[in-house]
Design a protein around this motif. Sequence first.
Motif, PDB file in Angstrom:
ATOM      1  N   ILE A  72      36.311  44.011  34.762  1.00  0.00           N
ATOM      2  CA  ILE A  72      37.068  44.174  35.900  1.00  0.00           C
ATOM      3  C   ILE A  72      36.436  44.127  37.422  1.00  0.00           C
ATOM      4  CG2 ILE A  72      38.756  45.697  37.272  1.00  0.00           C
ATOM      5  CD1 ILE A  72      39.617  47.030  34.775  1.00  0.00           C
ATOM      6  N   ARG A  73      36.277  43.083  38.109  1.00  0.00           N
ATOM      7  CA  ARG A  73      35.443  43.088  39.326  1.00  0.00           C
ATOM      8  C   ARG A  73      35.947  42.415  40.299  1.00  0.00           C
ATOM      9  NH1 ARG A  73      34.844  38.152  39.800  1.00  0.00           N
ATOM     10  NH2 ARG A  73      34.222  38.573  41.790  1.00  0.00           N
ATOM     11  N   GLY A  74      35.355  42.277  41.439  1.00  0.00           N
ATOM     12  CA  GLY A  74      35.712  41.829  42.771  1.00  0.00           C
ATOM     13  C   GLY A  74      36.584  43.171  43.333  1.00  0.00           C
ATOM     14  N   ALA A  75      36.106  43.266  44.709  1.00  0.00           N
ATOM     15  CA  ALA A  75      36.366  44.607  45.391  1.00  0.00           C
ATOM     16  C   ALA A  75      37.994  44.754  45.226  1.00  0.00           C
ATOM     17  CB  ALA A  75      36.011  44.562  46.708  1.00  0.00           C
ATOM     18  N   ALA A  76      38.730  43.952  45.761  1.00  0.00           N
ATOM     19  CA  ALA A  76      40.049  44.290  45.830  1.00  0.00           C
ATOM     20  C   ALA A  76      40.524  44.571  44.041  1.00  0.00           C
ATOM     21  CB  ALA A  76      40.804  43.100  46.345  1.00  0.00           C
ATOM     22  N   THR A  77      40.270  43.868  43.487  1.00  0.00           N
ATOM     23  CA  THR A  77      40.679  44.065  41.934  1.00  0.00           C
ATOM     24  C   THR A  77      40.294  45.439  41.573  1.00  0.00           C
ATOM     25  OG1 THR A  77      40.499  41.648  41.708  1.00  0.00           O
ATOM     26  CG2 THR A  77      40.767  42.887  39.554  1.00  0.00           C
ATOM     27  N   HIS A 121      32.876  34.865  43.931  1.00  0.00           N
ATOM     28  CA  HIS A 121      34.163  34.754  43.747  1.00  0.00           C
ATOM     29  C   HIS A 121      35.002  35.801  44.480  1.00  0.00           C
ATOM     30  CE1 HIS A 121      37.964  35.858  41.575  1.00  0.00           C
ATOM     31  NE2 HIS A 121      38.216  34.622  41.670  1.00  0.00           N
ATOM     32  N   SER A 122      35.772  35.538  45.446  1.00  0.00           N
ATOM     33  CA  SER A 122      36.345  36.357  46.171  1.00  0.00           C
ATOM     34  C   SER A 122      37.958  36.106  46.152  1.00  0.00           C
ATOM     35  CB  SER A 122      35.826  36.622  47.693  1.00  0.00           C
ATOM     36  OG  SER A 122      36.766  37.063  48.437  1.00  0.00           O
ATOM     37  N   THR A 123      38.526  37.097  45.995  1.00  0.00           N
ATOM     38  CA  THR A 123      40.208  36.881  46.004  1.00  0.00           C
ATOM     39  C   THR A 123      40.706  36.733  47.250  1.00  0.00           C
ATOM     40  OG1 THR A 123      40.581  39.008  45.471  1.00  0.00           O
ATOM     41  CG2 THR A 123      40.759  37.723  43.565  1.00  0.00           C
ATOM     42  N   ASP A 124      39.961  37.389  48.451  1.00  0.00           N
ATOM     43  CA  ASP A 124      40.342  37.560  49.563  1.00  0.00           C
ATOM     44  C   ASP A 124      39.881  36.227  50.196  1.00  0.00           C
ATOM     45  OD1 ASP A 124      41.406  39.884  49.868  1.00  0.00           O
ATOM     46  OD2 ASP A 124      39.716  40.830  50.875  1.00  0.00           O
ATOM     47  N   LYS A 180      26.723  33.860  37.690  1.00  0.00           N
ATOM     48  CA  LYS A 180      27.363  32.666  38.086  1.00  0.00           C
ATOM     49  C   LYS A 180      28.819  32.769  38.340  1.00  0.00           C
ATOM     50  CE  LYS A 180      24.209  29.923  35.201  1.00  0.00           C
ATOM     51  NZ  LYS A 180      24.107  29.069  33.805  1.00  0.00           N
ATOM     52  N   GLN A 181      29.178  33.745  39.265  1.00  0.00           N
ATOM     53  CA  GLN A 181      30.871  33.932  39.512  1.00  0.00           C
ATOM     54  C   GLN A 181      31.477  32.785  40.127  1.00  0.00           C
ATOM     55  OE1 GLN A 181      29.071  37.478  40.439  1.00  0.00           O
ATOM     56  NE2 GLN A 181      30.597  38.720  39.942  1.00  0.00           N
ATOM     57  N   GLY A 182      30.355  31.819  40.827  1.00  0.00           N
ATOM     58  CA  GLY A 182      31.062  30.848  41.584  1.00  0.00           C
ATOM     59  C   GLY A 182      31.867  29.858  40.529  1.00  0.00           C
ATOM     60  N   ALA A 216      33.926  40.063  50.925  1.00  0.00           N
ATOM     61  CA  ALA A 216      32.972  41.150  51.385  1.00  0.00           C
ATOM     62  C   ALA A 216      33.180  42.595  50.288  1.00  0.00           C
ATOM     63  CB  ALA A 216      33.342  41.740  52.759  1.00  0.00           C
ATOM     64  N   ASP A 217      32.237  43.199  50.124  1.00  0.00           N
ATOM     65  CA  ASP A 217      32.547  44.562  49.190  1.00  0.00           C
ATOM     66  C   ASP A 217      32.398  45.720  50.264  1.00  0.00           C
ATOM     67  OD1 ASP A 217      31.883  43.720  46.008  1.00  0.00           O
ATOM     68  OD2 ASP A 217      30.889  42.370  47.533  1.00  0.00           O
ATOM     69  N   SER A 218      31.825  45.592  51.385  1.00  0.00           N
ATOM     70  CA  SER A 218      32.091  46.567  52.279  1.00  0.00           C
ATOM     71  C   SER A 218      31.418  46.031  53.610  1.00  0.00           C
ATOM     72  CB  SER A 218      30.833  47.718  51.986  1.00  0.00           C
ATOM     73  OG  SER A 218      31.382  48.577  51.025  1.00  0.00           O
ATOM     74  N   VAL A 252      28.602  43.367  53.802  1.00  0.00           N
ATOM     75  CA  VAL A 252      27.809  43.719  52.340  1.00  0.00           C
ATOM     76  C   VAL A 252      28.671  42.984  51.306  1.00  0.00           C
ATOM     77  CG1 VAL A 252      27.071  45.372  50.595  1.00  0.00           C
ATOM     78  CG2 VAL A 252      27.310  46.105  53.164  1.00  0.00           C
ATOM     79  N   ASN A 253      27.869  41.874  50.948  1.00  0.00           N
ATOM     80  CA  ASN A 253      28.624  41.102  50.175  1.00  0.00           C
ATOM     81  C   ASN A 253      27.474  40.731  48.963  1.00  0.00           C
ATOM     82  OD1 ASN A 253      31.035  39.593  49.162  1.00  0.00           O
ATOM     83  ND2 ASN A 253      29.857  37.850  49.918  1.00  0.00           N
ATOM     84  N   LYS A 254      27.940  39.896  47.893  1.00  0.00           N
ATOM     85  CA  LYS A 254      27.139  39.395  46.840  1.00  0.00           C
ATOM     86  C   LYS A 254      25.804  38.754  47.263  1.00  0.00           C
ATOM     87  CE  LYS A 254      27.941  40.119  43.278  1.00  0.00           C
ATOM     88  NZ  LYS A 254      28.774  39.772  42.510  1.00  0.00           N
TER      89      LYS A 254
HETATM   90  O1  RI2 Z   1      37.975  41.716  46.826  1.00  0.00           O
HETATM   91  P1  RI2 Z   1      37.496  40.378  46.673  1.00  0.00           P
HETATM   92  O2  RI2 Z   1      37.745  39.549  47.641  1.00  0.00           O
HETATM   93  O3  RI2 Z   1      38.219  39.729  45.438  1.00  0.00           O
HETATM   94  O4  RI2 Z   1      36.113  40.388  46.225  1.00  0.00           O
HETATM   95  C1  RI2 Z   1      34.920  40.793  47.084  1.00  0.00           C
HETATM   96  C2  RI2 Z   1      33.633  40.835  46.776  1.00  0.00           C
HETATM   97  O5  RI2 Z   1      33.607  41.568  45.594  1.00  0.00           O
HETATM   98  C3  RI2 Z   1      32.742  40.577  44.425  1.00  0.00           C
HETATM   99  O6  RI2 Z   1      31.665  41.480  43.931  1.00  0.00           O
HETATM  100  P2  RI2 Z   1      31.678  41.771  42.458  1.00  0.00           P
HETATM  101  O7  RI2 Z   1      31.914  40.443  41.506  1.00  0.00           O
HETATM  102  O8  RI2 Z   1      32.579  42.984  42.086  1.00  0.00           O
HETATM  103  O9  RI2 Z   1      30.193  42.423  42.110  1.00  0.00           O
HETATM  104  C4  RI2 Z   1      32.210  39.774  45.492  1.00  0.00           C
HETATM  105  O10 RI2 Z   1      30.843  40.055  46.128  1.00  0.00           O
HETATM  106  C5  RI2 Z   1      33.220  39.273  46.467  1.00  0.00           C
HETATM  107  O11 RI2 Z   1      32.586  38.632  47.593  1.00  0.00           O
END
Ligand code: RI2
Length: 321
Positions: A24-29, A134-137, A163-165, A201-203, A211-213
């Motif tokens: 589970i990854r991505g700040a919003a997720t 990869h950012s859902t936002d 390689k989350q791109g 962004a993560d923060s 603060v981002n990838k």
């Molecule tokens: O909330 P959303 O926009 O989806 O993601 C925001 C950021 O979260 C990710 O971090 P990771 O892959 O969890 O280390 C990336 O850095 C991405 O830009």
Amino acid sequence: MADDDPGVAPTVESTAEDIAAMRIRGAATIADAAAAALASQADRSEAETPAAFRRQLRAAAKSLYETRPTAVSLPNALRYVLRGTDGETVADLRKSTIARAEAFRRDLDQAQDKLGEIGANRLRDGDIVMTHCHSTDALSCIEAALDAGKEIEAIVKETRPRKQGHITARQLRERDVPVTLIVDNAARRYLDRADHVLVGADSIAADGSVVNKVGTSGLAVNARERGVPVMVAAQTIKLHPDTMTGHTVEIEMRDEREVLAAEDDLDDADDGLVVENPAFDVTPPRYVDAIVTERGQFPPESIVTLMRELFGETTDEPWEA
Ligand SMILES: O=P(O)(O)OC[C@H]1O[C@H](OP(=O)(O)O)[C@H](O)[C@@H]1O
């Protein structure tokens, strides 16, 4: 259940493991999953007293909090749910916690849609957007532009080491967006073709630092040199309230095995080799043109005004109570 048993539900433990392992990854997720896990903790709690219920909920929040240190959406989600836990009986506490978690998750979805509409206004028909990670936002902005009938192309950075791109490339192709996938080192060359750099962004810190990838800051510096505007798509749960009082954001260091695959020559043949794998970096506000949130778009230097409005001046850690 014994008094010293934290009583954390197995679903919370598995969510915590999935976040730590980046299944589970991505700040919003991550924020969404953490809120869902607290709801499940409330639902499955066998606590017989309100005090025991609250203790278990705090223990669950703490185990989720300790998974990854950089994305502030995680503590912001936990704080939001715990602050809404209210009632004199276990039944009422359960009900209020579940309702609060559901409200959080609903708001999160709506905020992303709203942010997407606002971000899409910056994208013109025919624009080419360069993405990182990869950012859902960030994707929400492109999707809203497509929904508005604009044609958008993408140059997608692969984003080592994980390689989350590739996830971004796949999702954009599902929407029939023309995508050019490039290795990270090719980014400066391809900036000449890009109309925007668009990242998540993560923060976000009080001074507007993003603060981002890892790799975002170098990309932003190159984009400035090439005259390409940098747009950061970040819901307000990415605003880091502790930074208003001078705290810095911890950068997560991940396992060296993400950098050195088993088949690599360097592998572990050399015991003295140092491998460092920071997951994130900090982009100073002067390299960012706009932070797009569900509350509008802001020059990075003015984001602190929104932070004060949303969080006040202080924060706490209710899971430590
Ligand atoms: O909330 P959303 O926009 O989806 O993601 C925001 C950021 O979260 C990710 O971090 P990771 O892959 O969890 O280390 C990336 O850095 C991405 O830009």
